[in-house]
Design a protein around this motif. Structure first.
Motif, mmCIF file in Angstrom:
data_model
loop_
_atom_site.group_PDB
_atom_site.id
_atom_site.type_symbol
_atom_site.label_atom_id
_atom_site.label_comp_id
_atom_site.label_asym_id
_atom_site.label_seq_id
_atom_site.Cartn_x
_atom_site.Cartn_y
_atom_site.Cartn_z
ATOM 1 N N ALA A 292 0.846 -1.212 0.000
ATOM 2 C CA ALA A 292 0.000 0.000 0.000
ATOM 3 C C ALA A 292 0.875 1.254 0.000
ATOM 4 N N GLU A 293 1.941 1.249 0.811
ATOM 5 C CA GLU A 293 2.832 2.415 0.864
ATOM 6 C C GLU A 293 3.633 2.545 -0.434
ATOM 7 N N PHE A 294 4.000 1.408 -1.024
ATOM 8 C CA PHE A 294 4.710 1.452 -2.305
ATOM 9 C C PHE A 294 3.826 2.081 -3.381
ATOM 10 N N LYS A 295 2.538 1.721 -3.380
ATOM 11 C CA LYS A 295 1.609 2.294 -4.366
ATOM 12 C C LYS A 295 1.480 3.806 -4.159
ATOM 13 N N ALA A 296 1.391 4.236 -2.888
ATOM 14 C CA ALA A 296 1.300 5.678 -2.602
ATOM 15 C C ALA A 296 2.539 6.396 -3.121
ATOM 16 N N TRP A 297 3.700 5.762 -2.953
ATOM 17 C CA TRP A 297 4.963 6.338 -3.457
ATOM 18 C C TRP A 297 4.934 6.410 -4.984
ATOM 19 N N CYS A 298 4.564 5.300 -5.632
ATOM 20 C CA CYS A 298 4.509 5.269 -7.105
ATOM 21 C C CYS A 298 3.573 6.345 -7.653
ATOM 22 N N ASP A 299 2.430 6.523 -7.010
ATOM 23 C CA ASP A 299 1.410 7.458 -7.510
ATOM 24 C C ASP A 299 1.677 8.905 -7.116
ATOM 25 N N GLY A 300 2.669 9.143 -6.237
ATOM 26 C CA GLY A 300 2.920 10.506 -5.771
ATOM 27 C C GLY A 300 1.873 10.975 -4.783
ATOM 28 N N ASN A 301 1.527 10.106 -3.814
ATOM 29 C CA ASN A 301 0.538 10.447 -2.784
ATOM 30 C C ASN A 301 1.067 10.126 -1.380
ATOM 31 N N THR A 302 2.312 10.495 -1.106
ATOM 32 C CA THR A 302 2.911 10.179 0.200
ATOM 33 C C THR A 302 2.655 11.259 1.244
ATOM 34 N N GLY A 303 2.195 12.439 0.791
ATOM 35 C CA GLY A 303 2.055 13.556 1.718
ATOM 36 C C GLY A 303 3.350 14.322 1.935
ATOM 37 N N TYR A 304 4.403 13.922 1.238
ATOM 38 C CA TYR A 304 5.667 14.671 1.232
ATOM 39 C C TYR A 304 5.787 15.324 -0.144
ATOM 40 N N ILE A 306 7.769 17.199 -2.057
ATOM 41 C CA ILE A 306 8.886 17.087 -3.005
ATOM 42 C C ILE A 306 8.966 15.672 -3.573
ATOM 43 N N VAL A 307 8.630 14.683 -2.742
ATOM 44 C CA VAL A 307 8.611 13.282 -3.191
ATOM 45 C C VAL A 307 7.486 13.092 -4.206
ATOM 46 N N ASP A 308 6.303 13.604 -3.870
ATOM 47 C CA ASP A 308 5.137 13.431 -4.749
ATOM 48 C C ASP A 308 5.321 14.151 -6.083
ATOM 49 N N MET A 326 17.324 11.397 -6.033
ATOM 50 C CA MET A 326 17.984 11.025 -4.770
ATOM 51 C C MET A 326 17.011 11.108 -3.598
ATOM 52 N N ILE A 327 16.175 12.144 -3.602
ATOM 53 C CA ILE A 327 15.225 12.351 -2.496
ATOM 54 C C ILE A 327 14.183 11.234 -2.465
ATOM 55 N N VAL A 328 13.600 10.912 -3.633
ATOM 56 C CA VAL A 328 12.558 9.871 -3.651
ATOM 57 C C VAL A 328 13.149 8.494 -3.379
ATOM 58 N N GLY A 329 14.401 8.276 -3.800
ATOM 59 C CA GLY A 329 15.066 7.000 -3.534
ATOM 60 C C GLY A 329 15.339 6.818 -2.055
ATOM 61 N N GLU A 394 7.959 26.178 -6.280
ATOM 62 C CA GLU A 394 7.602 26.295 -7.710
ATOM 63 C C GLU A 394 7.500 24.918 -8.368
ATOM 64 N N TYR A 395 8.483 24.081 -8.110
ATOM 65 C CA TYR A 395 8.488 22.730 -8.673
ATOM 66 C C TYR A 395 7.314 21.934 -8.104
ATOM 67 N N ILE A 396 7.132 22.036 -6.787
ATOM 68 C CA ILE A 396 6.051 21.285 -6.130
ATOM 69 C C ILE A 396 4.683 21.687 -6.692
ATOM 70 N N LYS A 397 4.439 22.998 -6.805
ATOM 71 C CA LYS A 397 3.120 23.460 -7.279
ATOM 72 C C LYS A 397 2.857 23.055 -8.728
ATOM 73 N N LYS A 398 3.917 22.940 -9.508
ATOM 74 C CA LYS A 398 3.737 22.526 -10.914
ATOM 75 C C LYS A 398 3.199 21.103 -10.989
ATOM 76 N N TRP A 399 3.728 20.211 -10.154
ATOM 77 C CA TRP A 399 3.382 18.793 -10.266
ATOM 78 C C TRP A 399 2.339 18.335 -9.246
ATOM 79 N N VAL A 400 2.186 19.096 -8.160
ATOM 80 C CA VAL A 400 1.184 18.744 -7.132
ATOM 81 C C VAL A 400 0.259 19.947 -6.957
ATOM 82 N N PRO A 401 -0.683 20.160 -7.902
ATOM 83 C CA PRO A 401 -1.512 21.373 -7.863
ATOM 84 C C PRO A 401 -2.374 21.490 -6.604
ATOM 85 N N GLU A 402 -2.694 20.354 -5.951
ATOM 86 C CA GLU A 402 -3.529 20.413 -4.742
ATOM 87 C C GLU A 402 -2.698 20.672 -3.483
ATOM 88 N N PHE A 403 -1.373 20.863 -3.644
ATOM 89 C CA PHE A 403 -0.513 21.173 -2.492
ATOM 90 C C PHE A 403 -1.028 22.432 -1.779
#
Length: 433
Positions: A292-304, A306-308, A326-329, A394-403
């Motif tokens: 379940a946590e791996f899926k959240a990581w894959c989908d970009g739904n970890t709540g972190y 920069i990772v998402d 490096m960060i997501v790894g 800036e990077y986060i808002k581009k890829w995670v609009p609901e941030f």
């Protein structure tokens, strides 16, 4: 049948500055270029794999270039071990030229090909092309391979000179290509693939080299070169890239190119590291491996955030900024205690610029199990990484609009708790080894 040579294209899809092509064209016979869509590799890929589209489009371009020279590219689809006997029935082949590959499957394939062609009294000639230095060219004084990057790079850099970056001038010998009428090209559909709609990066990096050292770590800036895909499939010569780095005095970029060769050298000398931990005691770590946590990581739904952002960028574009890799790894292996193989496999499927040596090397670096001098207790703090490298989000808002809204996921794990947990688990595994 008139005798010919065959130039076997693999990860070197260009006519300019190609070592094996240069030597083939200067050989004794007219040269027929060949490319094999290898079922042994393709059968393991998803049907919409964008890299197959990139290769296919590159092959189409190569055919056009060769047709302008009165020649063409022979393209086959199947297993090389079955295709080669068919080619030998069709053509009077005297010599086969190709460039080295260093991955485990490629080494086994080429060993088998060498044996088969030799038994048919056909010369099999292979050359260094995708790296500046290979195999045993950079060794310690005691003739053993380096396992830490910095001393490897010192020797790599010291040995580098004009000879190693000089281009192979194939152009003046193209008249020695076999003159042949247009040959057929199997369609993507016939090979079981769909055309991908992803955008592929162009080769245009020179303007980025001046500010590369100061801007490369900031993912909101488009300041990296995006040449990984082109180095992977050889649409760009490594000699040209290194020469451009030297001319621009871009030492940081030069060291990045050397990292790629370091990991290839590690894979060559320690082929087990493609599948097992380089530091073998790390195979004893008790990973949690929550699906379940791996899926959240894959989908970009970890709540972190920069990772998402990184994972969503990867899923949507087939590319992720190197700092964020490096960060997501680190997050997957250290915060979630999920086996680095899971992340490596996911990246292998998604990354356009996937390179086994660099991907495995990067993931083992993140997990602490690789050939790196840093201790296992290095755990990236995603919040500090964000403050340092994406302070305005800036990077986060581009890829995670609901941030920043209530729709955004809650953190999957608390950082301090996760750090203490991973240190405990790693310490237990490593103290028993």
């Amino acid at each position: 049948m008139n005798p010919i040579s065959i130039l076997w294209f693999r990860r070197d899809l260009r006519l300019a500055d190609n070592a094996a092509l240069y030597h083939a064209l200067r050989g004794n016979y007219p040269v027929l270029p060949l490319f094999i869509f290898d079922k042994n590799i393709l059968d393991k890929l998803p049907k919409d794999d964008a890299r197959v589209t990139f290769i296919y489009q590159t092959i189409e371009d190569l055919k056009k270039e060769l047709q302008q020279q009165g020649s063409d590219l022979l393209v086959k689809y199947g297993e090389p071990e079955k295709i080669w006997p068919e080619i030998l029935k069709e053509y009077n082949v005297k010599e086969v030229y190709t460039n080295h590959d260093y991955e485990p499957y490629a080494r086994e394939r080429d060993d088998n090909m060498a044996e088969f062609l030799t038994s048919e009294k056909i010369a099999f000639k292979t050359f260094k092309d995708q790296v500046i230095f290979e195999k045993n060219e950079i060794l310690k004084a005691d003739k053993t391979p380096y396992t830490v990057f910095t001393p490897f790079y010192k020797q790599w850099h010291a040995k580098l000179n004009d000879f190693y970056v000089k281009a192979y001038s194939t152009k003046k010998y193209l008249k020695n290509l076999l003159q042949i009428k247009h040959l057929p090209l199997p369609t993507l559909k016939e090979m079981g693939f769909e055309k991908s709609n992803l955008d592929f990066p162009k080769i245009s990096y020179k303007s980025k080299l001046d500010n590369y050292a100061t801007e490369r770590d900031f993912p909101a800036l488009d300041s990296t070169t995006h040449i990984g895909l082109h180095l992977r499939f050889g649409t760009l010569s490594i000699r040209k890239a290194v020469k451009d780095a030297l001319e621009a005095k871009s030492n940081v970029w030069l060291s990045e190119l050397a990292w790629r060769e370091f990991y290839m050298t590690i894979l060559w000398h320690f082929p087990y590291s493609a599948f097992d931990s380089f530091k073998k005691q790390y195979d004893k770590i008790k990973w949690r491996n929550s699906e379940a946590e791996f899926k959240a990581w894959c989908d970009g739904n970890t709540g972190y955030p920069i990772v998402d952002a990184g994972m969503r960028q990867l899923n949507q574009t087939g590319w992720m900024h190197n700092r964020v890799r490096m960060i997501v790894g680190s997050f997957l292996t250290k915060h979630l205690l999920i086996d680095w193989h899971w992340g490596e496999t996911y990246f292998a499927e998604k990354l356009l610029d996937y390179e086994m040596a660099s991907n495995v090397g990067g993931w083992q670096w993140a997990a602490g199990s690789g050939n790196d001098a840093a201790p296992y207790f290095r755990v990236f703090n995603p919040e500090l990484q964000t403050k340092k490298f994406d302070p305005k989000f800036e990077y986060i808002k581009k890829w995670v609009p609901e941030f920043g809204t209530k729709k955004y996921a809650q953190p999957i794990v608390e950082h301090t708790f996760a750090r203490e947990r991973v240190l405990k688990v790693f310490k237990e595994a490593l103290s028993n080894s």
